[in-house]
Design an enzyme around this catalytic site. Sequence first.
Site, PDB file in Angstrom:
ATOM      1  N   GLU A 153       0.834  -1.206   0.000  1.00  0.00           N
ATOM      2  CA  GLU A 153       0.000   0.000   0.000  1.00  0.00           C
ATOM      3  C   GLU A 153       0.871   1.258   0.000  1.00  0.00           C
ATOM      4  O   GLU A 153       0.733   2.146   0.853  1.00  0.00           O
ATOM      5  CB  GLU A 153      -0.960  -0.001   1.186  1.00  0.00           C
ATOM      6  CG  GLU A 153      -2.015  -1.086   1.101  1.00  0.00           C
ATOM      7  CD  GLU A 153      -3.051  -1.025   2.211  1.00  0.00           C
ATOM      8  OE1 GLU A 153      -4.160  -1.545   2.008  1.00  0.00           O
ATOM      9  OE2 GLU A 153      -2.756  -0.464   3.281  1.00  0.00           O
ATOM     10  N   GLU A 310      -6.539  -7.415  -1.118  1.00  0.00           N
ATOM     11  CA  GLU A 310      -7.033  -7.396   0.257  1.00  0.00           C
ATOM     12  C   GLU A 310      -8.492  -6.976   0.292  1.00  0.00           C
ATOM     13  O   GLU A 310      -8.916  -6.105  -0.466  1.00  0.00           O
ATOM     14  CB  GLU A 310      -6.245  -6.404   1.124  1.00  0.00           C
ATOM     15  CG  GLU A 310      -4.815  -6.769   1.430  1.00  0.00           C
ATOM     16  CD  GLU A 310      -4.166  -5.750   2.362  1.00  0.00           C
ATOM     17  OE1 GLU A 310      -4.913  -5.028   3.085  1.00  0.00           O
ATOM     18  OE2 GLU A 310      -2.936  -5.641   2.365  1.00  0.00           O
ATOM     19  N   GLU A 358      -4.117  -3.994  14.761  1.00  0.00           N
ATOM     20  CA  GLU A 358      -5.170  -4.634  13.976  1.00  0.00           C
ATOM     21  C   GLU A 358      -5.738  -5.884  14.650  1.00  0.00           C
ATOM     22  O   GLU A 358      -6.287  -6.760  13.999  1.00  0.00           O
ATOM     23  CB  GLU A 358      -4.637  -4.957  12.579  1.00  0.00           C
ATOM     24  CG  GLU A 358      -4.340  -3.696  11.787  1.00  0.00           C
ATOM     25  CD  GLU A 358      -3.713  -3.942  10.428  1.00  0.00           C
ATOM     26  OE1 GLU A 358      -4.150  -3.300   9.459  1.00  0.00           O
ATOM     27  OE2 GLU A 358      -2.782  -4.768  10.334  1.00  0.00           O
ATOM     28  N   LYS A 359      -5.658  -5.944  15.972  1.00  0.00           N
ATOM     29  CA  LYS A 359      -6.121  -7.146  16.671  1.00  0.00           C
ATOM     30  C   LYS A 359      -7.637  -7.329  16.566  1.00  0.00           C
ATOM     31  O   LYS A 359      -8.136  -8.438  16.752  1.00  0.00           O
ATOM     32  CB  LYS A 359      -5.686  -7.124  18.124  1.00  0.00           C
ATOM     33  CG  LYS A 359      -6.203  -5.979  18.973  1.00  0.00           C
ATOM     34  CD  LYS A 359      -5.650  -6.079  20.397  1.00  0.00           C
ATOM     35  CE  LYS A 359      -6.086  -4.901  21.264  1.00  0.00           C
ATOM     36  NZ  LYS A 359      -5.414  -3.657  20.846  1.00  0.00           N
ATOM     37  N   HIS A 361      -9.266  -6.460  13.725  1.00  0.00           N
ATOM     38  CA  HIS A 361      -9.570  -6.559  12.303  1.00  0.00           C
ATOM     39  C   HIS A 361      -9.946  -8.008  12.005  1.00  0.00           C
ATOM     40  O   HIS A 361      -9.290  -8.947  12.424  1.00  0.00           O
ATOM     41  CB  HIS A 361      -8.342  -6.161  11.489  1.00  0.00           C
ATOM     42  CG  HIS A 361      -8.596  -5.915  10.036  1.00  0.00           C
ATOM     43  ND1 HIS A 361      -8.973  -6.918   9.163  1.00  0.00           N
ATOM     44  CD2 HIS A 361      -8.520  -4.783   9.292  1.00  0.00           C
ATOM     45  CE1 HIS A 361      -9.105  -6.420   7.956  1.00  0.00           C
ATOM     46  NE2 HIS A 361      -8.837  -5.118   8.009  1.00  0.00           N
TER      47      HIS A 361
END
Length: 669
Positions: A153, A310, A358-359, A361
Amino acid sequence: MSTTPTFSHDGIAYGCDYNPEQWDRSVWREDVALMQEAGVDLVALNIFGWSHLEPRPGEFDFAGLDEILDLLHEAGIRVNLGTGTASAPPWLTFRHPEILPETEDGTTRFPGGRQAWCPSSAVFRRYALELVERVAERYGEHPAVELWHVSNELGCHNALCYDDESAEAFRGWLRARYETIERLNTAWGTSFWSQQYSDFAEILPPRLTLSSRNPSQVIDFHRFSSDELLGYYRAELEVLRRHSSVPVTTNFMVTAHIRNLDYWQWAPEMDVVANDHYLDNRLADPTAELAFASDLTRGLAGGGAWLLMEQSTGAVNWQPQNLAKAPGEMTRNSLTHVAKGAEAICFFQWRASLQGSEKFHSALLPHAGTDSDVWREVVELGGTLDRLDEITGTRVQADVALVFSWENWWAADGESRPTHAIDHLSQVHAVHASLRRLGHTVDVVRPGADLSAYRLVVVPNLYLVRDREAAVVSDFVAAGGHAVVTFFSGIADEEDRVRPGGYPGAFRELLGVNVEEFAPVLPGQVLTLASGRTATAWSERTRARGAEIVDSFADGPSAGRPAITRNRIAGGGDAWYLATNLDAGALDEVLRDAAAGAGALPQGDPDQPGLEVVRRADEGRSYLFLINHSTNDVELPASGRELVTGEPVDSIARVPAGAVRVIREDRTR
């Protein structure tokens, strides 16, 4: 060694990001076995691996990556191998704090997140390319590697850097573009506010000022910044090419909230175009934005196949409200991307993280494990994609085009514009959503693209346009094509210089109108047209100069003036102009009339607005995607074999609420 390798996968790829460095080795074999159960056959590795591969400067440890690559290869799972350079390790920013990015207010952004590096930093590039060299040497011929993934990204957080090193790089870019300071002064209109430069050395990036900034300087800084990161991509690409014949890409971010890279310039550099897309629940209609993003990504791929690198199975972690997806929504999102050209459906990430930003996500394998609805839908999607493998190589069918550009987005949303109640992307989304409601599949094309394959072309809010790009639209209409141009189009050239003589500038002769003055209105004020149609935010004091007046303003600051016009061109073409921000119903009416006049037939049924219909075909093959976004079962005439269920379809296809059906049609259309 070929310089243009082709990405080739056996059918539609089903994949994910995998971060084995977050897990004990005892979990790895379980993960690979579960990937096989789910049907996962493409895994992105080493995306954020730098600090594990090079824990200390010049000290490399590839044991873990060796092991997981071999495990995946033994299981028949291909690898999308990252170069590992997305974020610098702490030792690098500790030793070289000069690589850290600087924002427009002159403050530094520090490590602790990701992308804490400046795109112009020579020091960062030197260390990053050394890592790429080591990774490419070691794995360039590894049999598991199917694709190279440069960084991650690029420009998501650090596209615009305003430090002194960026300033010097910007000056070099400007010297190459303009050659002389006199030419730059003309291009930027520096006679305004005593801004004339005597030497390139005096120029800075457009850092924050007490007033509005020079808009031409701001646009050029966006162009420079996009080019600077593209130059970084090319540097990694050059290293990979020396050691490997495997195709190379990076993941774009064609989405509503990222705008800093001009992907029309980037796309030709990719061996295959890849995109990351997440539903944005800050928007009124996230699914409509998903459709636009897919159509635009397909445009970047030249109408051919592309990869969804993604997406999420459910909630993300970075929006103010992170909404979970309803049952079936993940599958419906995925197959919408496939309908619109994607030939890989991949997710962030494989196993939900237990720590880090990002736990929360979502992931293919959630915190709840395999005894969960998410996991069961993941496994079911894998089987569905396998049944759709035969569609690969077909192309999306569309006879309507929409013109879009990033540099116009930068310019149209400048600091000093007629109203801040309107932004460029909302206008583009409104037109695309209207065409989608009307049942049309839309190709998104760059300004100046060949339009000969289309019946109708829509040009929304194209404020900045080159003369040659505008001429392509005029020539298209002169040859019998039909075009719709919306307000605030054709105003400025590529240097953001207003075209004199009246708006809409570059399109004035084509449209047969002359606009004397913009007359926006305050937010919340409703404008009524003579027909009873309504509009908001924008009106213009327009005069018809040969165009037919289709509708006029009944009230507001432009009362009595044309609001919708149609210019019939010798040769059979039509050029419509919308001088206001029509509400959704009124916009649908006008675009329906324009499409009918152009002979652009909808694929879908406008009377079933929740049903999205897309056709993919090639010589001898045709597949009809029926995507039911509604809560009701729907029907549509069709015949053939339905691939999701394997059932025959005899004259009528029935699509349950929230489901997708894909029909191999009996004949090519």
